[in-house]
Design a protein around this motif. Structure first.
Motif, PDB file in Angstrom:
ATOM      1  N   ASN A  93      50.262  36.608  41.355  1.00 25.67           N
ATOM      2  CA  ASN A  93      49.191  35.832  40.676  1.00 25.67           C
ATOM      3  C   ASN A  93      48.201  34.965  41.131  1.00 25.67           C
ATOM      4  O   ASN A  93      47.141  35.225  40.675  1.00 25.67           O
ATOM      5  CB  ASN A  93      50.180  34.732  39.528  1.00 25.67           C
ATOM      6  CG  ASN A  93      49.849  34.677  38.403  1.00 25.67           C
ATOM      7  OD1 ASN A  93      48.821  35.090  37.939  1.00 25.67           O
ATOM      8  ND2 ASN A  93      50.623  33.935  37.309  1.00 25.67           N
ATOM      9  N   HIS A 113      44.042  35.669  40.660  1.00 24.24           N
ATOM     10  CA  HIS A 113      43.144  34.444  40.365  1.00 24.24           C
ATOM     11  C   HIS A 113      42.027  34.595  41.362  1.00 24.24           C
ATOM     12  O   HIS A 113      40.873  34.627  41.112  1.00 24.24           O
ATOM     13  CB  HIS A 113      43.867  33.231  40.389  1.00 24.24           C
ATOM     14  CG  HIS A 113      44.676  32.983  39.117  1.00 24.24           C
ATOM     15  ND1 HIS A 113      45.300  31.987  38.760  1.00 24.24           N
ATOM     16  CD2 HIS A 113      44.961  33.886  38.053  1.00 24.24           C
ATOM     17  CE1 HIS A 113      45.975  32.168  37.548  1.00 24.24           C
ATOM     18  NE2 HIS A 113      45.654  33.490  37.122  1.00 24.24           N
ATOM     19  N   ASP A 156      39.662  37.405  40.636  1.00 22.90           N
ATOM     20  CA  ASP A 156      38.889  37.075  39.248  1.00 22.90           C
ATOM     21  C   ASP A 156      37.735  36.188  39.730  1.00 22.90           C
ATOM     22  O   ASP A 156      36.624  36.091  39.385  1.00 22.90           O
ATOM     23  CB  ASP A 156      39.803  36.206  38.362  1.00 22.90           C
ATOM     24  CG  ASP A 156      40.455  37.508  37.396  1.00 22.90           C
ATOM     25  OD1 ASP A 156      39.838  38.669  37.704  1.00 22.90           O
ATOM     26  OD2 ASP A 156      41.460  37.306  36.657  1.00 22.90           O
ATOM     27  N   ALA A 157      38.176  34.976  40.503  1.00 26.85           N
ATOM     28  CA  ALA A 157      37.064  33.796  40.944  1.00 26.85           C
ATOM     29  C   ALA A 157      35.902  34.669  41.764  1.00 26.85           C
ATOM     30  O   ALA A 157      34.921  34.444  41.694  1.00 26.85           O
ATOM     31  CB  ALA A 157      37.794  32.855  41.542  1.00 26.85           C
ATOM     32  N   THR A 184      33.515  36.540  39.616  1.00 22.06           N
ATOM     33  CA  THR A 184      32.805  35.722  38.744  1.00 22.06           C
ATOM     34  C   THR A 184      31.750  35.227  39.830  1.00 22.06           C
ATOM     35  O   THR A 184      30.351  35.343  39.482  1.00 22.06           O
ATOM     36  CB  THR A 184      33.461  34.286  38.125  1.00 22.06           C
ATOM     37  OG1 THR A 184      34.585  35.134  37.442  1.00 22.06           O
ATOM     38  CG2 THR A 184      32.616  33.736  37.801  1.00 22.06           C
ATOM     39  N   SER A 243      27.704  36.326  38.974  1.00 24.47           N
ATOM     40  CA  SER A 243      26.629  35.455  38.961  1.00 24.47           C
ATOM     41  C   SER A 243      25.584  35.473  39.954  1.00 24.47           C
ATOM     42  O   SER A 243      24.393  35.300  39.646  1.00 24.47           O
ATOM     43  CB  SER A 243      27.101  34.259  38.845  1.00 24.47           C
ATOM     44  OG  SER A 243      27.876  33.693  39.933  1.00 24.47           O
ATOM     45  N   LEU A 281      37.675  36.273  30.521  1.00 21.37           N
ATOM     46  CA  LEU A 281      37.029  36.078  31.677  1.00 21.37           C
ATOM     47  C   LEU A 281      35.632  36.790  31.686  1.00 21.37           C
ATOM     48  O   LEU A 281      34.566  36.162  31.874  1.00 21.37           O
ATOM     49  CB  LEU A 281      37.777  36.467  33.050  1.00 21.37           C
ATOM     50  CG  LEU A 281      38.515  35.496  33.514  1.00 21.37           C
ATOM     51  CD1 LEU A 281      39.203  35.976  34.621  1.00 21.37           C
ATOM     52  CD2 LEU A 281      37.716  34.254  34.022  1.00 21.37           C
ATOM     53  N   GLU A 306      42.601  29.062  34.858  1.00 24.01           N
ATOM     54  CA  GLU A 306      41.582  29.632  35.677  1.00 24.01           C
ATOM     55  C   GLU A 306      40.217  29.737  35.316  1.00 24.01           C
ATOM     56  O   GLU A 306      39.239  29.520  35.842  1.00 24.01           O
ATOM     57  CB  GLU A 306      42.027  31.073  35.746  1.00 24.01           C
ATOM     58  CG  GLU A 306      41.266  32.116  36.497  1.00 24.01           C
ATOM     59  CD  GLU A 306      41.019  31.813  38.136  1.00 24.01           C
ATOM     60  OE1 GLU A 306      42.019  31.284  38.485  1.00 24.01           O
ATOM     61  OE2 GLU A 306      39.752  31.943  38.573  1.00 24.01           O
ATOM     62  N   GLN A 307      40.232  29.714  33.824  1.00 17.96           N
ATOM     63  CA  GLN A 307      38.734  29.998  33.246  1.00 17.96           C
ATOM     64  C   GLN A 307      37.950  28.779  33.345  1.00 17.96           C
ATOM     65  O   GLN A 307      36.813  28.834  33.631  1.00 17.96           O
ATOM     66  CB  GLN A 307      38.810  30.398  31.772  1.00 17.96           C
ATOM     67  CG  GLN A 307      38.826  31.930  31.585  1.00 17.96           C
ATOM     68  CD  GLN A 307      39.697  32.048  30.274  1.00 17.96           C
ATOM     69  OE1 GLN A 307      39.537  31.288  29.170  1.00 17.96           O
ATOM     70  NE2 GLN A 307      40.205  33.503  30.069  1.00 17.96           N
ATOM     71  N   HIS A 366      37.974  26.635  35.769  1.00 19.48           N
ATOM     72  CA  HIS A 366      37.648  26.410  37.018  1.00 19.48           C
ATOM     73  C   HIS A 366      36.889  27.503  37.804  1.00 19.48           C
ATOM     74  O   HIS A 366      36.295  27.538  38.830  1.00 19.48           O
ATOM     75  CB  HIS A 366      38.997  26.390  37.978  1.00 19.48           C
ATOM     76  CG  HIS A 366      39.528  24.941  37.839  1.00 19.48           C
ATOM     77  ND1 HIS A 366      39.011  23.772  38.422  1.00 19.48           N
ATOM     78  CD2 HIS A 366      40.203  24.524  36.676  1.00 19.48           C
ATOM     79  CE1 HIS A 366      39.668  22.669  37.926  1.00 19.48           C
ATOM     80  NE2 HIS A 366      40.491  22.906  37.115  1.00 19.48           N
ATOM     81  N   ALA A 367      36.909  28.712  37.023  1.00 18.80           N
ATOM     82  CA  ALA A 367      36.094  29.934  37.680  1.00 18.80           C
ATOM     83  C   ALA A 367      34.425  29.609  37.661  1.00 18.80           C
ATOM     84  O   ALA A 367      34.085  28.956  36.642  1.00 18.80           O
ATOM     85  CB  ALA A 367      36.295  31.140  36.815  1.00 18.80           C
ATOM     86  N   GLY A 368      33.856  30.008  38.451  1.00 24.76           N
ATOM     87  CA  GLY A 368      32.320  29.871  38.465  1.00 24.76           C
ATOM     88  C   GLY A 368      31.779  28.844  39.095  1.00 24.76           C
ATOM     89  O   GLY A 368      32.521  27.884  39.332  1.00 24.76           O
ATOM     90  N   GLU A 369      30.652  28.431  38.558  1.00 26.17           N
ATOM     91  CA  GLU A 369      29.691  27.198  39.121  1.00 26.17           C
ATOM     92  C   GLU A 369      30.191  26.006  38.372  1.00 26.17           C
ATOM     93  O   GLU A 369      30.633  26.174  37.236  1.00 26.17           O
ATOM     94  CB  GLU A 369      28.292  27.864  39.171  1.00 26.17           C
ATOM     95  CG  GLU A 369      27.624  28.146  37.838  1.00 26.17           C
ATOM     96  CD  GLU A 369      28.313  29.255  37.027  1.00 26.17           C
ATOM     97  OE1 GLU A 369      27.760  29.624  35.922  1.00 26.17           O
ATOM     98  OE2 GLU A 369      29.071  29.919  37.493  1.00 26.17           O
ATOM     99  N   ILE A 403      22.140  31.226  47.089  1.00 27.15           N
ATOM    100  CA  ILE A 403      21.278  31.248  45.864  1.00 27.15           C
ATOM    101  C   ILE A 403      20.146  30.224  46.390  1.00 27.15           C
ATOM    102  O   ILE A 403      18.876  30.613  45.957  1.00 27.15           O
ATOM    103  CB  ILE A 403      21.773  30.338  44.720  1.00 27.15           C
ATOM    104  CG1 ILE A 403      23.180  31.461  44.003  1.00 27.15           C
ATOM    105  CG2 ILE A 403      20.956  29.521  43.813  1.00 27.15           C
ATOM    106  CD1 ILE A 403      23.706  30.575  42.970  1.00 27.15           C
TER     107      ILE A 403
END
Lengths: 206, 112
Positions: free
Chosen positions: A13, A17, A20-21, A24, A28, A173, B6-7, B9-12, B79
């Motif tokens: 798991n 995760h 996925d992170a 992402t 981006s 997601l 998860e969502q 915390h995901a990303g910026e 970035i």
């Protein structure tokens, strides 16, 4: 936290995760690179505009046509839509569908208002004798401002597609990635507009 | 729902309402000042152009910080790097074009 504490299931798991992170971050950053290249496209259009800024060919000049009150309202619509998109993003991060959708709808309507005003302005200018064929100045003016307008159109189409995506899959997601890419795109368009109203309209009206 | 955790915390970083409101207010101020200067026409053209340029630069930075949440931190290294790259190319393209065409016009005796 050491991995020995985790059961095998948790470890898998955790890996997912992590994956996925990572995805992402990659998505981006990839979209950010697109924004950078779009920036360079606008830089060439601004450079062309700057070079052509006095090439009126004896035809109508921007000073005679620009209506700054009109441009101020356009600017207000776009600036406020950038803010409302931020509110939609906060709604999405709070997993609040109604809040996210309402703010996104307001953003789309503000964008449509901006677009309507721009089309009206172009028709008015053409009627007054300033078409893209009139002079070097007006060619570069329409190229620059209409490219921005086409981006806004694309943003609004993208927003309506996102409504379909969110209705189907909720806060998945993938949808969150799509929304944050569009957020970047929309804020970027507002930043380009700052340069347009400053260096095209305000400078041209002097 | 492990996904939910998860969502969020995901990303910026995604800012807060206060941050967006602050960005909006500063942006409005930085828009009103140059518009007012041009519309009232009470200042010299040179002073007005300088204020327009400064306000535009400031507003671009304000929106990058408050709306795009760029802070130049180490997690945003790529970035920041690519942004610096883009800015330098933009400066070269715009300043270079103006420079070249000014010389061209001068040499062809089109300029006055």
């Amino acid at each position: 936290m050491t991995s020995s504490v985790l059961s095998e299931h948790e470890e898998v798991n955790h890996d997912e995760h992590h994956h996925d992170a990572e995805r992402t971050v990659l998505v981006s950053f990839g979209f950010w690179l697109y924004i950078i290249s779009d920036c360079l496209l606008f830089a060439t259009l601004f450079a062309t505009y700057a070079v052509m800024s006095q090439s009126f060919a004896g035809a109508v000049t921007p000073k005679e046509l620009f209506d700054l009150k009109f441009v101020a309202i356009e600017t207000g619509l776009l600036l406020f839509s950038s803010f409302t998109f931020g509110m939609a993003m906060l709604g999405a991060h709070a997993q609040n569908m109604v809040r996210m959708k309402s703010w996104l709808l307001i953003t789309a309507l503000l964008g449509l208002g901006f677009l309507g005003m721009e089309i009206y302005e172009f028709m008015h200018f053409s009627h007054e004798g300033a078409t893209p064929q009139t002079s070097g100045y007006w060619s570069s003016f329409y190229a620059l401002v209409a490219t921005h307008g086409l981006h806004v159109t694309a943003g609004i189409i993208w927003m309506s597609l996102l409504f379909v995506h969110f209705n189907r899959d909720g806060f998945s997601l993938d949808n969150m990635r799509r929304l944050s890419c569009l957020s970047l795109f929309w804020h970027f368009l507002d930043i380009i507009w700052i340069c347009v109203f400053s260096f095209v309209y305000l400078r041209g009206a002097l | 729902m492990s996904n939910k955790h998860e969502q969020t915390h995901a990303g910026e970083a995604h800012g807060s309402t206060a941050e967006y409101v602050r960005g909006l207010i500063i942006s409005i101020l930085l828009t009103i000042v140059p518009f007012y200067m041009v519309m009232s026409g009470a200042w010299s053209d040179v002073a007005t152009v300088i204020v327009i340029s400064l306000a535009a630069t400031a507003q671009v930075l304000v929106q990058m910080i408050f709306f795009l949440h760029m802070d130049g931190s180490s997690e945003q290294g790529w970035i920041t790097m690519s942004a610096v790259y883009a800015v330098s190319i933009i400066v070269f393209v715009i300043a270079g074009s103006l420079w070249i065409f000014e010389h061209l016009n001068h040499n062809l005796l089109m300029g006055h």
